[in-house]
Design a protein around this motif. Structure first.
Motif, PDB file in Angstrom:
ATOM      1  N   GLU A 154      -8.361  -5.200   0.091  1.00 38.85           N
ATOM      2  CA  GLU A 154      -8.095  -4.124   1.045  1.00 38.85           C
ATOM      3  C   GLU A 154      -6.609  -4.005   1.333  1.00 38.85           C
ATOM      4  N   ALA A 155      -5.949  -5.153   1.493  1.00 36.65           N
ATOM      5  CA  ALA A 155      -4.521  -5.154   1.801  1.00 36.65           C
ATOM      6  C   ALA A 155      -3.711  -4.546   0.659  1.00 36.65           C
ATOM      7  N   ARG A 156      -4.147  -4.810  -0.571  1.00 38.62           N
ATOM      8  CA  ARG A 156      -3.416  -4.245  -1.710  1.00 38.62           C
ATOM      9  C   ARG A 156      -3.441  -2.733  -1.663  1.00 38.62           C
ATOM     10  N   TYR A 157      -4.625  -2.205  -1.453  1.00 39.74           N
ATOM     11  CA  TYR A 157      -4.755  -0.755  -1.428  1.00 39.74           C
ATOM     12  C   TYR A 157      -3.986  -0.171  -0.246  1.00 39.74           C
ATOM     13  N   GLU A 158      -4.086  -0.836   0.890  1.00 38.85           N
ATOM     14  CA  GLU A 158      -3.376  -0.371   2.099  1.00 38.85           C
ATOM     15  C   GLU A 158      -1.877  -0.338   1.904  1.00 38.85           C
ATOM     16  N   LYS A 159      -1.353  -1.415   1.290  1.00 35.90           N
ATOM     17  CA  LYS A 159       0.092  -1.491   1.064  1.00 35.90           C
ATOM     18  C   LYS A 159       0.531  -0.370   0.141  1.00 35.90           C
TER      19      LYS A 159
ATOM     20  N   GLU B 262     -15.189   0.048  -8.456  1.00 36.11           N
ATOM     21  CA  GLU B 262     -16.157  -0.012  -7.349  1.00 36.11           C
ATOM     22  C   GLU B 262     -15.494  -0.543  -6.090  1.00 36.11           C
ATOM     23  N   THR B 263     -14.701  -1.611  -6.267  1.00 37.40           N
ATOM     24  CA  THR B 263     -13.998  -2.194  -5.110  1.00 37.40           C
ATOM     25  C   THR B 263     -13.061  -1.173  -4.488  1.00 37.40           C
ATOM     26  N   VAL B 264     -12.346  -0.435  -5.338  1.00 30.64           N
ATOM     27  CA  VAL B 264     -11.416   0.569  -4.822  1.00 30.64           C
ATOM     28  C   VAL B 264     -12.175   1.621  -4.009  1.00 30.64           C
ATOM     29  N   SER B 265     -13.319   2.083  -4.517  1.00 28.28           N
ATOM     30  CA  SER B 265     -14.128   3.058  -3.773  1.00 28.28           C
ATOM     31  C   SER B 265     -14.538   2.506  -2.424  1.00 28.28           C
ATOM     32  N   ARG B 266     -14.996   1.243  -2.450  1.00 28.72           N
ATOM     33  CA  ARG B 266     -15.443   0.586  -1.208  1.00 28.72           C
ATOM     34  C   ARG B 266     -14.309   0.520  -0.193  1.00 28.72           C
TER      35      ARG B 266
ATOM     36  N   ARG C 277     -11.569   2.308  -0.123  1.00 31.33           N
ATOM     37  CA  ARG C 277     -11.202   3.662   0.287  1.00 31.33           C
ATOM     38  C   ARG C 277     -12.110   4.161   1.400  1.00 31.33           C
ATOM     39  N   SER C 278     -13.449   3.979   1.251  1.00 27.27           N
ATOM     40  CA  SER C 278     -14.358   4.507   2.280  1.00 27.27           C
ATOM     41  C   SER C 278     -14.268   3.698   3.555  1.00 27.27           C
ATOM     42  N   ARG C 279     -14.026   2.384   3.427  1.00 31.89           N
ATOM     43  CA  ARG C 279     -13.839   1.554   4.625  1.00 31.89           C
ATOM     44  C   ARG C 279     -12.614   2.020   5.396  1.00 31.89           C
ATOM     45  N   LEU C 280     -11.530   2.303   4.678  1.00 33.70           N
ATOM     46  CA  LEU C 280     -10.299   2.748   5.317  1.00 33.70           C
ATOM     47  C   LEU C 280     -10.464   4.152   5.899  1.00 33.70           C
ATOM     48  N   ALA C 281     -11.224   4.993   5.216  1.00 37.14           N
ATOM     49  CA  ALA C 281     -11.443   6.341   5.712  1.00 37.14           C
ATOM     50  C   ALA C 281     -12.203   6.300   7.038  1.00 37.14           C
ATOM     51  N   LYS C 282     -13.185   5.371   7.128  1.00 34.40           N
ATOM     52  CA  LYS C 282     -13.949   5.235   8.381  1.00 34.40           C
ATOM     53  C   LYS C 282     -13.037   4.763   9.499  1.00 34.40           C
ATOM     54  N   ARG C 283     -12.155   3.844   9.138  1.00 32.52           N
ATOM     55  CA  ARG C 283     -11.304   3.248  10.166  1.00 32.52           C
ATOM     56  C   ARG C 283     -10.276   4.235  10.674  1.00 32.52           C
ATOM     57  N   GLY C 284      -9.817   5.134   9.801  1.00 35.72           N
ATOM     58  CA  GLY C 284      -8.799   6.101  10.205  1.00 35.72           C
ATOM     59  C   GLY C 284      -7.413   5.635   9.823  1.00 35.72           C
ATOM     60  N   PRO C 285      -6.451   6.543   9.869  1.00 32.38           N
ATOM     61  CA  PRO C 285      -5.110   6.219   9.376  1.00 32.38           C
ATOM     62  C   PRO C 285      -4.369   5.280  10.314  1.00 32.38           C
TER      63      PRO C 285
END
Lengths: 198, 214
Positions: free
Chosen positions: B156-161, B187-191, B193-201
């Protein structure tokens, strides 16, 4: 702290190893005159978090380990044996504080030279500039190897690639640090080693 | 393909590197006459292994990626967008074969300097030598940042960064390449992405390096 003399033959050998066959006597002498020699014991640490590095180090004998503390864990970035350089790239590029830590895994002698002196020598001597560029290009090659290692799924493959590319490192560093460098657990590394060295 | 670019364009390229050694008109003209402009469509290979051809590329417009094959699968290593530069370094500096491909993933325009000309010019002019040093340092810095990302950060941190560093460009990269680049499965990237989308920017972080490639 000038404890020891700079070994000119060693500097010349470093040039040759990078494919640079030119270099006048005058250049090597000036190069040597800008170097500070350091001698440190096994397990001692060279830097601390928040340092702004102003220099590049070159290992003369021994082996160093570069690492970070991430979430309280010691994670090894890489190892620096004889003839290899080390510095904090964050500091080199933009004079920023660095979190990079460096420790000695054996009693080590290393040479240090400031970025300013390196830049001056690059401008004054084409052979030195060539040596410096070849050194940076070698570091890029090393990064590519690490990228490849981290993209491998199997721990055995990671270990094999690392051993192949850095043969003079594996036997000289503690498994616990080699493990974090490869992105695997020490337990996994033990299993990998026993499979390989049966 | 004609060699030579306008000196104004060359000047723009040089300005991104903040050279300390002044570039004379003579050097500028000669340098400009040795670069070529090339245009690529999305999917075009810019450089491939098994050729001795080696060049430095400066990206004027577009997006490229470097990758290699590991058992029939492509492993994406880095991306480069406008204002950044790259080369296949094993070839350019060590005359060694390399397994890297450079591919345009959007319509892309680059300025290229052939190794023969680069070697000649950097031994002739101090400013061109400095240009090479600066290009190498810029590349190294980005490679270091990316390696740190792969090694030390959770999925998650990788994608966030990545989202923090290159929010606009991230939208331009096909997600299958993003996954490979981050060392994750699609699959991990999709997961994530949707987790981050739920959380908000989150609050956008600051880019530590200007005009960085990553």
């Amino acid at each position: 702290m000038k404890q020891q003399k700079v070994d000119l033959d060693f500097l010349k050998a470093c040039f040759k190893a990078k494919g640079v066959n030119e270099g006048s006597k005058e250049m090597f002498e000036e190069f040597a005159s800008k170097i500070e020699v350091f001698s440190i014991k096994k397990y001692s640490v060279l830097s601390k978090e928040g340092d702004v590095w102003g220099y590049i180090g070159l290992v003369k004998s021994g082996i160093l380990r570069t690492y970070y503390i991430k979430n309280g864990k010691d994670v090894t970035e890489g190892f620096v044996p004889e003839g290899r350089e080390f510095t904090s790239l964050a500091s080199l590029y933009s004079q920023k504080e660095s979190c990079l830590l460096v420790a000695a895994e054996e009693d080590t002698i290393y040479y240090r030279m400031s970025y300013e002196d390196i830049e001056k020598l690059c401008i004054k001597y084409p052979a030195f500039d060539l040596f410096f560029q070849q050194s940076m290009a070698y570091k890029i090659k090393m990064f590519n190897i690490y990228f490849e290692i981290l993209h491998l799924d199997s721990a055995d493959e990671r270990f094999n690639l690392f051993s192949r590319e850095f043969p003079n490192v594996v036997s000289r560093v503690p498994s616990i640090h080699l493990a974090t460098c490869l992105g695997i657990t020490p337990e996994t590394l033990s299993r990998v080693k026993s499979r390989r060295y049966k | 393909m004609q060699k030579g670019i306008q000196t104004e364009l060359m000047q723009n390229v040089l300005e991104t590197f903040h050279l300390t050694i002044p570039v004379t008109q003579e050097v500028l003209t000669e340098l400009a006459s040795n670069f070529t402009i090339e245009t690529f469509r999305s999917g075009d290979i810019i450089e491939k292994p098994n050729t001795k051809k080696s060049r430095w590329y400066f990206i004027e417009k577009g997006l490229v990626r470097t990758y290699f094959y590991r058992e029939d699968a492509q492993v994406t290593v880095m991306f480069f967008s406008e204002g950044s530069c790259l080369s296949v370094f094993e070839k350019y500096y060590y005359n060694e074969p390399s397994k890297f491909y450079i591919e345009a993933i959007e319509p892309t325009q680059i300025y290229a300097l052939d190794k023969k000309d680069g070697d000649r010019l950097r031994s002739k002019y101090l400013s061109v030598a400095e240009l090479h040093r600066k290009m190498l340092t810029q590349y190294l810095m980005s490679a270091q940042e990316h390696l740190d990302l792969l090694k030390y950060e959770s999925a998650e941190a990788r994608y966030e960064k990545l989202m923090e560093r290159i929010p606009d460009i991230l939208l331009r990269i096909p997600s299958i390449y993003v996954a490979s680049y981050l060392g994750l499965t699609p699959e991990t990237v999709s997961r994530v992405r949707s987790r981050l989308a739920k959380r908000g920017p989150k609050e956008p972080g600051s880019n530590s390096i200007e005009k960085t490639n990553w």
